[in-house]
Scaffold this motif. Sequence first.
Motif, mmCIF file in Angstrom:
data_model
loop_
_atom_site.group_PDB
_atom_site.id
_atom_site.type_symbol
_atom_site.label_atom_id
_atom_site.label_comp_id
_atom_site.label_asym_id
_atom_site.label_seq_id
_atom_site.Cartn_x
_atom_site.Cartn_y
_atom_site.Cartn_z
ATOM 1 N N ASP A 1 -4.221 -3.315 -4.960
ATOM 2 C CA ASP A 1 -5.164 -3.190 -6.069
ATOM 3 C C ASP A 1 -5.890 -1.841 -5.970
ATOM 4 O OD1 ASP A 1 -7.113 -3.340 -8.007
ATOM 5 O OD2 ASP A 1 -7.560 -5.461 -7.608
ATOM 6 N N ASP A 2 -5.587 -0.949 -6.910
ATOM 7 C CA ASP A 2 -6.176 0.394 -6.801
ATOM 8 C C ASP A 2 -7.641 0.451 -7.245
ATOM 9 O OD1 ASP A 2 -5.925 0.347 -9.520
ATOM 10 O OD2 ASP A 2 -4.480 1.995 -9.666
ATOM 11 N N GLY B 1 -7.603 5.183 -4.696
ATOM 12 C CA GLY B 1 -7.385 3.742 -4.722
ATOM 13 C C GLY B 1 -6.401 3.312 -3.650
ATOM 14 N N LEU B 2 -6.524 2.060 -3.202
ATOM 15 C CA LEU B 2 -5.537 1.477 -2.296
ATOM 16 C C LEU B 2 -4.165 1.658 -2.960
ATOM 17 C CD1 LEU B 2 -5.869 -0.051 0.414
ATOM 18 C CD2 LEU B 2 -5.798 -2.187 -0.863
ATOM 19 N N GLY B 3 -3.168 2.071 -2.216
ATOM 20 C CA GLY B 3 -1.866 2.372 -2.806
ATOM 21 C C GLY B 3 -1.675 3.853 -3.048
ATOM 22 N N TYR C 1 -15.119 0.073 -9.585
ATOM 23 C CA TYR C 1 -14.375 -0.005 -8.327
ATOM 24 C C TYR C 1 -15.135 -0.760 -7.241
ATOM 25 C CZ TYR C 1 -11.830 3.785 -10.596
ATOM 26 O OH TYR C 1 -11.112 4.545 -11.482
ATOM 27 N N HIS D 1 -7.885 8.683 -8.241
ATOM 28 C CA HIS D 1 -8.517 8.396 -9.542
ATOM 29 C C HIS D 1 -9.236 9.621 -10.100
ATOM 30 C CE1 HIS D 1 -7.675 4.133 -9.433
ATOM 31 N NE2 HIS D 1 -8.271 3.987 -8.263
ATOM 32 N N HIS E 1 0.844 -1.200 0.000
ATOM 33 C CA HIS E 1 0.000 0.000 0.000
ATOM 34 C C HIS E 1 0.878 1.249 0.000
ATOM 35 C CE1 HIS E 1 -3.139 2.840 0.999
ATOM 36 N NE2 HIS E 1 -2.646 3.076 2.196
ATOM 37 N N THR F 1 -3.446 6.031 -5.142
ATOM 38 C CA THR F 1 -3.762 6.635 -6.444
ATOM 39 C C THR F 1 -5.014 7.496 -6.332
ATOM 40 O OG1 THR F 1 -3.048 4.564 -7.441
ATOM 41 C CG2 THR F 1 -4.199 6.113 -8.894
ATOM 42 N N VAL G 1 -11.296 1.091 -3.478
ATOM 43 C CA VAL G 1 -11.246 2.543 -3.307
ATOM 44 C C VAL G 1 -11.923 3.034 -2.028
ATOM 45 C CG1 VAL G 1 -11.130 3.027 -5.797
ATOM 46 C CG2 VAL G 1 -13.372 2.869 -4.661
#
Length: 416
Positions: free
Chosen positions: A102-103, A123-125, A164, A129, A47, A127, A106
């Motif tokens: 995995d983005d 997103g997870l990580g 998502y 969106h 993450h 990002t 969310v």
Amino acid sequence: MTMDEVGSARDRGTASWAGAPSRTTGTRTTNEEVRQQNLSAVLRLVHVNGALSRSHIGAATGLNRSTITALVTELLDLGVTREAETAPTGRVGRPSLGVAADDAVVALGIRVEPDAVSVALVGLGGTVHSRVRHDLSSPPSPRRFVQIARSLVDGMRADIDRHYRLVGAGLAVPGLVDEAGTVVVAPPLGWRREAIATRLERALGIQVTAGNDASVGAMAEARFGVGRDADNLLYLGGGLHGIGGGLVFDRTLLRGTSGFAGELGHTVVDPRGARCACGRRGCLSAEVNPAPLLELLGRRKLDEDELDIELGVARDPAITAELERQVDVLSLALTNFVNAFAPEAVILSGYLGVLLAASRERLSRAVHVDPVGAEGRHVRLERAHMRSRLMQLAPAEMAFAPLLADPVGLAPRPGR
Ligand SMILES: [Zn+2]
């Protein structure tokens, strides 16, 4: 899958989103608990760091190869990570197939300010969106805020449902927020005792966690920004509506009683100084504020980048004098904070980042203080790295916290 299905499966629990909950019962730790902690550790790692090879995960966690393989497989099955190419490693230069958060999983990062409500789809990580913003001419009432947030989120629903899996929402508020998500007081908004997380949760039909904007910013900067190498950091964010602080120690947000620690903006620096929104005189928030500079510049409002430029070219002695006065006050406060908390890094965000750019040398001297009886120490003084992106993803971090702590119990099932 509808948003409600995802949201209703979540245990509201405590709001200690900053740290991993310890699930050990007494001195006994079951295999199941160890597995959950390991899954949590691996998910947190990807993450925060992006795609990692299995061997990198092994090195970072100290777990053996077969354990890592099993954990990664389970996280892939849960739909919270995906296979991803890692950056080529030095000597061979060949990218390998690793694992990333995995983005498509969310959370909504919602922010309420006196002049705007914004919602980011994160997103997870980490990002971002997409993002929407609704500008306001006056601070919104809680009811108005909830209406605006709801209509902004409604506008994103089709996209979310199609692409998502939503785990919840985090809300950043410029004020004191208790662990149940109630705003105790938010002077910039004129709010007092508002169960805002509950209200928003009802309106959106998903779980909402609310927190103080500076605390939320501090954690995000510690995870994704300039503070990522520091175990202990002090974060100060400033703007027209005051200064908020966040203290991250041992990588965990210092919460204090009821979660109110870190209100560094209300440190009194001049008992006879300007009146603060909190009612007292001479708080740091009142003394170090862009308002007098904006007035001298003849501007009503400037964003961080514009203010950098305007102050960089300003030659008016009145502007220089006011800038110096504020830098001196901030220096005094920073010296006290560094002596009190001994952080590795001090991170200045928003308007305070502007002051740092304008007067790095003076402020650096303030944090390189020698505490009584100690050798000179090194404290990194940095401007917040992510600027506006940080405050978009920061509130979403609160919503990801339960999933990161317990990927099995809380993973939204892949919608197939
Ligand atoms: Zn105050």
